[in-house]
Design a protein around this motif. Structure first.
Motif, PDB file in Angstrom:
ATOM      1  N   TYR A   1       0.829  -1.203   0.000  1.00  0.00           N
ATOM      2  CA  TYR A   1       0.000   0.000   0.000  1.00  0.00           C
ATOM      3  C   TYR A   1       0.864   1.254   0.000  1.00  0.00           C
ATOM      4  O   TYR A   1       1.864   1.334   0.727  1.00  0.00           O
ATOM      5  CB  TYR A   1      -0.886   0.047   1.251  1.00  0.00           C
ATOM      6  N   ALA A   2       0.430   2.257  -0.766  1.00  0.00           N
ATOM      7  CA  ALA A   2       0.947   3.617  -0.638  1.00  0.00           C
ATOM      8  C   ALA A   2      -0.082   4.422   0.132  1.00  0.00           C
ATOM      9  O   ALA A   2      -1.283   4.338  -0.145  1.00  0.00           O
ATOM     10  CB  ALA A   2       1.176   4.245  -2.001  1.00  0.00           C
ATOM     11  N   VAL A   3       0.368   5.198   1.105  1.00  0.00           N
ATOM     12  CA  VAL A   3      -0.499   6.126   1.831  1.00  0.00           C
ATOM     13  C   VAL A   3       0.022   7.528   1.558  1.00  0.00           C
ATOM     14  O   VAL A   3       1.197   7.823   1.823  1.00  0.00           O
ATOM     15  CB  VAL A   3      -0.514   5.842   3.342  1.00  0.00           C
ATOM     16  N   LEU A   4      -0.830   8.365   1.015  1.00  0.00           N
ATOM     17  CA  LEU A   4      -0.442   9.736   0.682  1.00  0.00           C
ATOM     18  C   LEU A   4      -0.922  10.663   1.790  1.00  0.00           C
ATOM     19  O   LEU A   4      -2.125  10.800   2.029  1.00  0.00           O
ATOM     20  CB  LEU A   4      -1.050  10.165  -0.655  1.00  0.00           C
TER      21      LEU A   4
ATOM     22  N   MET B   1       4.102   2.142   2.488  1.00  0.00           N
ATOM     23  CA  MET B   1       5.010   3.274   2.339  1.00  0.00           C
ATOM     24  C   MET B   1       4.166   4.540   2.375  1.00  0.00           C
ATOM     25  O   MET B   1       3.216   4.683   1.606  1.00  0.00           O
ATOM     26  CB  MET B   1       5.813   3.196   1.032  1.00  0.00           C
ATOM     27  N   LEU B   2       4.497   5.435   3.294  1.00  0.00           N
ATOM     28  CA  LEU B   2       3.740   6.680   3.457  1.00  0.00           C
ATOM     29  C   LEU B   2       4.556   7.840   2.903  1.00  0.00           C
ATOM     30  O   LEU B   2       5.760   7.946   3.144  1.00  0.00           O
ATOM     31  CB  LEU B   2       3.409   6.898   4.931  1.00  0.00           C
ATOM     32  N   PHE B   3       3.888   8.726   2.162  1.00  0.00           N
ATOM     33  CA  PHE B   3       4.532   9.889   1.553  1.00  0.00           C
ATOM     34  C   PHE B   3       3.971  11.163   2.186  1.00  0.00           C
ATOM     35  O   PHE B   3       2.748  11.347   2.255  1.00  0.00           O
ATOM     36  CB  PHE B   3       4.264   9.928   0.041  1.00  0.00           C
ATOM     37  N   GLU B   4       4.836  12.038   2.624  1.00  0.00           N
ATOM     38  CA  GLU B   4       4.418  13.307   3.231  1.00  0.00           C
ATOM     39  C   GLU B   4       5.368  14.410   2.780  1.00  0.00           C
ATOM     40  O   GLU B   4       6.587  14.273   2.903  1.00  0.00           O
ATOM     41  CB  GLU B   4       4.425  13.183   4.762  1.00  0.00           C
TER      42      GLU B   4
ATOM     43  N   ASP C   1       4.543  11.204  16.507  1.00  0.00           N
ATOM     44  CA  ASP C   1       5.866  10.585  16.504  1.00  0.00           C
ATOM     45  C   ASP C   1       5.790   9.131  16.979  1.00  0.00           C
ATOM     46  O   ASP C   1       6.517   8.272  16.473  1.00  0.00           O
ATOM     47  CB  ASP C   1       6.820  11.381  17.405  1.00  0.00           C
ATOM     48  N   ARG C   2       4.901   8.863  17.930  1.00  0.00           N
ATOM     49  CA  ARG C   2       4.746   7.484  18.392  1.00  0.00           C
ATOM     50  C   ARG C   2       4.158   6.605  17.294  1.00  0.00           C
ATOM     51  O   ARG C   2       4.563   5.442  17.123  1.00  0.00           O
ATOM     52  CB  ARG C   2       3.852   7.457  19.636  1.00  0.00           C
ATOM     53  N   LEU C   3       3.212   7.125  16.532  1.00  0.00           N
ATOM     54  CA  LEU C   3       2.682   6.368  15.396  1.00  0.00           C
ATOM     55  C   LEU C   3       3.781   6.071  14.378  1.00  0.00           C
ATOM     56  O   LEU C   3       3.850   4.963  13.835  1.00  0.00           O
ATOM     57  CB  LEU C   3       1.535   7.137  14.726  1.00  0.00           C
ATOM     58  N   VAL C   4       4.638   7.049  14.121  1.00  0.00           N
ATOM     59  CA  VAL C   4       5.763   6.822  13.207  1.00  0.00           C
ATOM     60  C   VAL C   4       6.629   5.677  13.721  1.00  0.00           C
ATOM     61  O   VAL C   4       7.019   4.773  12.965  1.00  0.00           O
ATOM     62  CB  VAL C   4       6.595   8.116  13.045  1.00  0.00           C
ATOM     63  N   GLU C   5       6.937   5.691  15.010  1.00  0.00           N
ATOM     64  CA  GLU C   5       7.767   4.629  15.599  1.00  0.00           C
ATOM     65  C   GLU C   5       7.114   3.264  15.425  1.00  0.00           C
ATOM     66  O   GLU C   5       7.785   2.292  15.044  1.00  0.00           O
ATOM     67  CB  GLU C   5       7.976   4.905  17.090  1.00  0.00           C
ATOM     68  N   ARG C   6       5.838   3.177  15.712  1.00  0.00           N
ATOM     69  CA  ARG C   6       5.143   1.892  15.629  1.00  0.00           C
ATOM     70  C   ARG C   6       5.064   1.387  14.180  1.00  0.00           C
ATOM     71  O   ARG C   6       5.170   0.170  13.932  1.00  0.00           O
ATOM     72  CB  ARG C   6       3.742   2.019  16.229  1.00  0.00           C
ATOM     73  N   ILE C   7       4.869   2.301  13.246  1.00  0.00           N
ATOM     74  CA  ILE C   7       4.834   1.895  11.838  1.00  0.00           C
ATOM     75  C   ILE C   7       6.193   1.350  11.420  1.00  0.00           C
ATOM     76  O   ILE C   7       6.301   0.300  10.767  1.00  0.00           O
ATOM     77  CB  ILE C   7       4.428   3.099  10.944  1.00  0.00           C
ATOM     78  N   GLN C   8       7.250   2.042  11.798  1.00  0.00           N
ATOM     79  CA  GLN C   8       8.601   1.605  11.440  1.00  0.00           C
ATOM     80  C   GLN C   8       8.963   0.281  12.109  1.00  0.00           C
ATOM     81  O   GLN C   8       9.622  -0.568  11.494  1.00  0.00           O
ATOM     82  CB  GLN C   8       9.604   2.691  11.812  1.00  0.00           C
ATOM     83  N   GLU C   9       8.540   0.096  13.353  1.00  0.00           N
ATOM     84  CA  GLU C   9       8.821  -1.163  14.060  1.00  0.00           C
ATOM     85  C   GLU C   9       8.223  -2.362  13.335  1.00  0.00           C
ATOM     86  O   GLU C   9       8.760  -3.473  13.417  1.00  0.00           O
ATOM     87  CB  GLU C   9       8.250  -1.093  15.482  1.00  0.00           C
TER      88      GLU C   9
ATOM     89  N   GLY D   1       7.904  -2.566  10.077  1.00  0.00           N
ATOM     90  CA  GLY D   1       8.447  -2.653   8.726  1.00  0.00           C
ATOM     91  C   GLY D   1       7.924  -1.633   7.752  1.00  0.00           C
ATOM     92  O   GLY D   1       8.315  -1.646   6.572  1.00  0.00           O
ATOM     93  N   GLY D   2       7.051  -0.728   8.192  1.00  0.00           N
ATOM     94  CA  GLY D   2       6.558   0.311   7.296  1.00  0.00           C
ATOM     95  C   GLY D   2       7.622   1.362   7.029  1.00  0.00           C
ATOM     96  O   GLY D   2       8.547   1.564   7.829  1.00  0.00           O
ATOM     97  N   LYS D   3       7.484   2.046   5.909  1.00  0.00           N
ATOM     98  CA  LYS D   3       8.437   3.097   5.540  1.00  0.00           C
ATOM     99  C   LYS D   3       7.685   4.427   5.410  1.00  0.00           C
ATOM    100  O   LYS D   3       6.564   4.471   4.926  1.00  0.00           O
ATOM    101  CB  LYS D   3       9.130   2.755   4.222  1.00  0.00           C
ATOM    102  N   LEU D   4       8.346   5.491   5.853  1.00  0.00           N
ATOM    103  CA  LEU D   4       7.756   6.822   5.768  1.00  0.00           C
ATOM    104  C   LEU D   4       8.749   7.743   5.088  1.00  0.00           C
ATOM    105  O   LEU D   4       9.906   7.850   5.520  1.00  0.00           O
ATOM    106  CB  LEU D   4       7.391   7.352   7.157  1.00  0.00           C
ATOM    107  N   LEU D   5       8.320   8.384   4.024  1.00  0.00           N
ATOM    108  CA  LEU D   5       9.167   9.311   3.280  1.00  0.00           C
ATOM    109  C   LEU D   5       8.676  10.724   3.528  1.00  0.00           C
ATOM    110  O   LEU D   5       7.699  11.177   2.916  1.00  0.00           O
ATOM    111  CB  LEU D   5       9.150   8.988   1.788  1.00  0.00           C
TER     112      LEU D   5
END
Length: 428
Positions: A3-6, A27-30, A194-202, A204-208
């Motif tokens: 999934y891509a999340v914009l 993969m999330l794009f911001e 920021d906590r959501l970012v941490e949990r997504i990365q833990e 295996g999700g990627k955030l750009l």
């Protein structure tokens, strides 16, 4: 599934989190350099301060659950700060049934009448108010003078020339959803994102971050997301961007879809924040009901949170919603300070510009949808006509107004629909 999340606001982050929880690749794009969207913060001393003033209500159950689930529950603190309205140069408290009964600008019979109308709005379902405009209905049922003293200037301050077009369900939501107790995340709501970012990365999700999406196109059974940092392929795409922006990015969306949903207006948000060396007033929130002010609300954040959290600073928001072509959005901070500070002195005659030790200014587009009587007809479904393309944004939380809670709630509803077998799968 991939999934891509914009979009990396509350909605996009929660959607991405729920997807990686379910075992999918995300993969999330911001485009901004950090998470949070309209709820993002900036550093003031050791804490985060929201760029645009925020709190939550006791009725914001989805936000409360998310905060607790993410291990931040002990930081969620509840208070009843003082809310007042500036009427005829005086600050009059109006934030509870008791203060309504004491509200001096209205006669006793007017206070009783307004109280009855507010109680009715609290219990009535929003469907009863469809097709009606807020200003006409409020003027009729609350009475001409109560409307003109308080509600007319508030509608004018927020919506300007469009004030008489706002639908009654919008004000229903504003009154129905609110509680006298307000919740705040000690350290700033940025901690939640920021906590959501941490949990997504833990998981295996990627955030750009700092990445602008330029085009989204379907080729065969895959979606191609083109950005200023490169191109990627996905099975499905979830856009949490404004509808108008999504329509620009996805050229394959059909014309009949665009005619119905690429519609309506939204105002941008603008905040000038002042750091003072002393308190300004004894109130948290001041609704500006007197004419001639260049801002619609003065929010003294440190009458809600302790100044010690921000290194002893006393923090003031001067907030506005304006059309996105308004000249305010092009002006420098120094120009805005020069215009706004004399009006701060109108509220507090002892104020001197030397009290201002620091200042910051932020603005953002598409912050307040303009909810007209035909708004409901133009709310897009979560699933677009293109297989594997989903869209969810603030436009779809109707009849509720924009806010963190309803963004998080919409994310939960979206992901449940996306993950329902057969609903979101690409088709040839």
């Amino acid at each position: 599934m991939e999934y891509a999340v914009l979009g990396g606001g509350a909605l996009g982050l929660m959607a991405a989190y729920r997807l990686v929880e379910a075992g999918h690749t995300v993969m999330l794009f911001e485009k901004e350099p950090m998470a949070g969207g309209l709820a993002a913060g900036f550093r003031v001393g050791e804490a985060w301060l929201d760029k645009f003033y925020h709190h939550i209500f006791r009725s914001d159950t989805t936000a409360i659950r998310a905060i607790e689930e993410l291990g931040l529950g002990e930081r969620l603190e509840w208070q009843r700060p003082r809310t007042v309205s500036l009427v005829d140069g005086k600050l009059e408290q109006l934030d509870s049934p008791l203060t309504l009964l004491r509200f001096k600008p209205w006669r006793l019979d007017e206070r009783m009448r307004v109280g009855a109308v507010l109680a009715f709005l609290k219990v009535a379902p929003p469907a009863w108010f469809e097709g009606k405009t807020a200003t006409t209905w409020l003027r009729k049922w609350m009475g001409k003078r109560p409307y003109e003293v308080l509600f007319e200037p508030l509608f004018s301050g927020k919506f300007g020339e469009l004030r008489d077009e706002i639908a009654l369900p919008w004000i229903w939501a504003r009154l129905h959803d609110r509680t006298t107790q307000l919740g705040y995340l000690r350290g700033g709501f940025q901690l939640l994102y920021d906590r959501l970012v941490e949990r997504i990365q833990e998981r295996g999700g990627k955030l750009l971050f700092g990445t602008t999406v330029e085009e989204v196109r379907r080729e065969g059974e895959r979606w191609h997301v083109q950005t200023d940092q490169g191109n990627w392929e996905f099975d499905e795409v979830i856009s949490t961007l404004p509808t108008r922006l999504t329509c620009r990015l996805v050229p394959e969306l059909p014309e009949d879809y665009r005619r119905q949903y690429d519609w309506g207006q939204a105002y941008g948000a603008h905040c000038l924040i002042l750091g003072l060396d002393r308190p300004l007033t004894d109130s948290y929130w001041i609704n500006i009901c007197d004419p001639g002010y260049p801002f619609m609300a003065l929010v003294e954040h440190t009458n809600y949170r302790a100044p010690e959290e921000y290194g002893g600073r006393h923090l003031i928001y001067l907030g506005n919603y304006r059309p996105m072509n308004d000249a305010l959005f092009t002006r420098s901070k120094e120009e805005v300070l020069q215009e706004f500070l004399p009006h701060v002195k109108r509220i507090q005659p002892n104020f001197d510009p030397s009290w201002v030790t620091e200042s910051w200014m932020f603005h953002a587009p598409f912050a307040q949808p303009i909810v007209t009587v035909d708004y409901r007809e133009h709310i897009p479904p979560l699933q677009t006509p293109l297989a594997g393309l989903w869209m969810a944004n603030m436009f779809q939380v109707y009849p509720h107004d924009r806010g963190q809670n309803y963004s998080l709630e919409l994310a939960e509803r979206l992901v449940k629909q996306v993950l329902t077998p057969g609903v979101g799968s690409p088709v040839p």
